[in-house]
Design a protein around this motif. Structure first.
Motif, PDB file in Angstrom:
ATOM      1  N   LEU A  18       0.834  -1.200   0.000  1.00  0.00           N
ATOM      2  CA  LEU A  18       0.000   0.000   0.000  1.00  0.00           C
ATOM      3  C   LEU A  18       0.868   1.248   0.000  1.00  0.00           C
ATOM      4  CD1 LEU A  18      -2.596  -1.152   2.672  1.00  0.00           C
ATOM      5  CD2 LEU A  18      -2.918  -1.087   0.208  1.00  0.00           C
ATOM      6  N   GLY A  19       0.297   2.334  -0.449  1.00  0.00           N
ATOM      7  CA  GLY A  19       1.022   3.596  -0.517  1.00  0.00           C
ATOM      8  C   GLY A  19       0.895   4.413   0.756  1.00  0.00           C
ATOM      9  N   ARG A  20       1.471   5.601   0.707  1.00  0.00           N
ATOM     10  CA  ARG A  20       1.491   6.497   1.864  1.00  0.00           C
ATOM     11  C   ARG A  20       0.115   6.975   2.298  1.00  0.00           C
ATOM     12  NH1 ARG A  20       6.227  10.839   0.652  1.00  0.00           N
ATOM     13  NH2 ARG A  20       7.992   9.496   1.154  1.00  0.00           N
ATOM     14  N   LYS A  21      -0.854   6.948   1.399  1.00  0.00           N
ATOM     15  CA  LYS A  21      -2.165   7.503   1.744  1.00  0.00           C
ATOM     16  C   LYS A  21      -2.897   6.685   2.813  1.00  0.00           C
ATOM     17  CE  LYS A  21      -4.776   5.446  -2.052  1.00  0.00           C
ATOM     18  NZ  LYS A  21      -5.632   5.735  -3.189  1.00  0.00           N
ATOM     19  N   PHE A  22      -2.400   5.498   3.135  1.00  0.00           N
ATOM     20  CA  PHE A  22      -3.006   4.668   4.179  1.00  0.00           C
ATOM     21  C   PHE A  22      -2.228   4.747   5.487  1.00  0.00           C
ATOM     22  CE2 PHE A  22      -4.369   2.649   0.199  1.00  0.00           C
ATOM     23  CZ  PHE A  22      -5.741   2.734   0.385  1.00  0.00           C
ATOM     24  N   TRP A  23      -1.429   5.814   5.688  1.00  0.00           N
ATOM     25  CA  TRP A  23      -0.605   5.925   6.878  1.00  0.00           C
ATOM     26  C   TRP A  23      -1.452   6.036   8.140  1.00  0.00           C
ATOM     27  CZ3 TRP A  23      -0.829   9.878  10.336  1.00  0.00           C
ATOM     28  CH2 TRP A  23      -1.490  11.037   9.927  1.00  0.00           C
ATOM     29  N   ALA A  24      -2.619   6.680   8.073  1.00  0.00           N
ATOM     30  CA  ALA A  24      -3.453   6.852   9.266  1.00  0.00           C
ATOM     31  C   ALA A  24      -3.980   5.513   9.765  1.00  0.00           C
ATOM     32  CB  ALA A  24      -4.610   7.798   8.971  1.00  0.00           C
ATOM     33  N   GLU A  25      -4.429   4.660   8.850  1.00  0.00           N
ATOM     34  CA  GLU A  25      -4.894   3.337   9.242  1.00  0.00           C
ATOM     35  C   GLU A  25      -3.748   2.505   9.801  1.00  0.00           C
ATOM     36  OE1 GLU A  25      -5.611   4.794   6.355  1.00  0.00           O
ATOM     37  OE2 GLU A  25      -7.792   4.950   6.336  1.00  0.00           O
ATOM     38  N   ALA A  26      -2.565   2.645   9.190  1.00  0.00           N
ATOM     39  CA  ALA A  26      -1.395   1.886   9.648  1.00  0.00           C
ATOM     40  C   ALA A  26      -0.958   2.323  11.039  1.00  0.00           C
ATOM     41  CB  ALA A  26      -0.249   2.025   8.650  1.00  0.00           C
ATOM     42  N   VAL A  27      -0.956   3.615  11.317  1.00  0.00           N
ATOM     43  CA  VAL A  27      -0.533   4.080  12.641  1.00  0.00           C
ATOM     44  C   VAL A  27      -1.553   3.680  13.707  1.00  0.00           C
ATOM     45  CG1 VAL A  27      -1.515   6.421  12.654  1.00  0.00           C
ATOM     46  CG2 VAL A  27       0.576   5.961  13.872  1.00  0.00           C
ATOM     47  N   THR A  28      -2.818   3.681  13.378  1.00  0.00           N
ATOM     48  CA  THR A  28      -3.844   3.253  14.328  1.00  0.00           C
ATOM     49  C   THR A  28      -3.671   1.783  14.682  1.00  0.00           C
ATOM     50  OG1 THR A  28      -5.384   4.874  13.419  1.00  0.00           O
ATOM     51  CG2 THR A  28      -6.329   3.096  14.720  1.00  0.00           C
ATOM     52  N   TYR A  29      -3.424   0.954  13.676  1.00  0.00           N
ATOM     53  CA  TYR A  29      -3.247  -0.472  13.951  1.00  0.00           C
ATOM     54  C   TYR A  29      -1.908  -0.741  14.638  1.00  0.00           C
ATOM     55  CZ  TYR A  29      -3.801  -5.482  13.455  1.00  0.00           C
ATOM     56  OH  TYR A  29      -3.939  -6.816  13.726  1.00  0.00           O
ATOM     57  N   ALA A  30      -0.877   0.017  14.302  1.00  0.00           N
ATOM     58  CA  ALA A  30       0.429  -0.156  14.954  1.00  0.00           C
ATOM     59  C   ALA A  30       0.330   0.165  16.440  1.00  0.00           C
ATOM     60  CB  ALA A  30       1.482   0.725  14.282  1.00  0.00           C
TER      61      ALA A  30
END
Length: 97
Positions: A18-30
């Motif tokens: 996935l690209g950078r535009k999914f960073w918010a979902e990634a940080v929430t799950y991290a």
């Protein structure tokens, strides 16, 4: 902790393709993973256990970020009941992904 989260996010996005535009979902799950998994810095306890006194031992709900997931739809009688999507994490207050 910021560096740890950034490294986790970079790895999760790369593995999921996935690209950078999914960073918010990634940080929430991290941060969800960091709070629910044991840490050697606090004696093998989870941060949730230290803060609230209740252990987070439900590891069955953990999934791989970006993996295949299915969601329920109810369009008509003859259409399929599930559609394929990507797992992006959990919603607060909702039992599901």
């Amino acid at each position: 902790m910021n560096k740890t989260l950034v490294e986790k996010i970079r790895c999760m996005l790369s593995n999921a393709g996935l690209g950078r535009k999914f960073w918010a979902e990634a940080v929430t799950y991290a941060q969800h993973l960091v709070n629910h998994l044991p840490s050697s810095a606090i004696g093998g306890k989870t941060p949730l256990d230290v803060w609230f006194g209740k252990p987070a031992t439900d590891y069955d709900s953990l999934c791989i970020f970006g993996s295949s997931a299915y969601y329920h739809v109810n369009e008509s009688k003859l259409d399929s009941r599930a559609k394929k999507a990507l797992f992006m994490g959990f919603n607060v207050g909702i039992k599901g992904y």
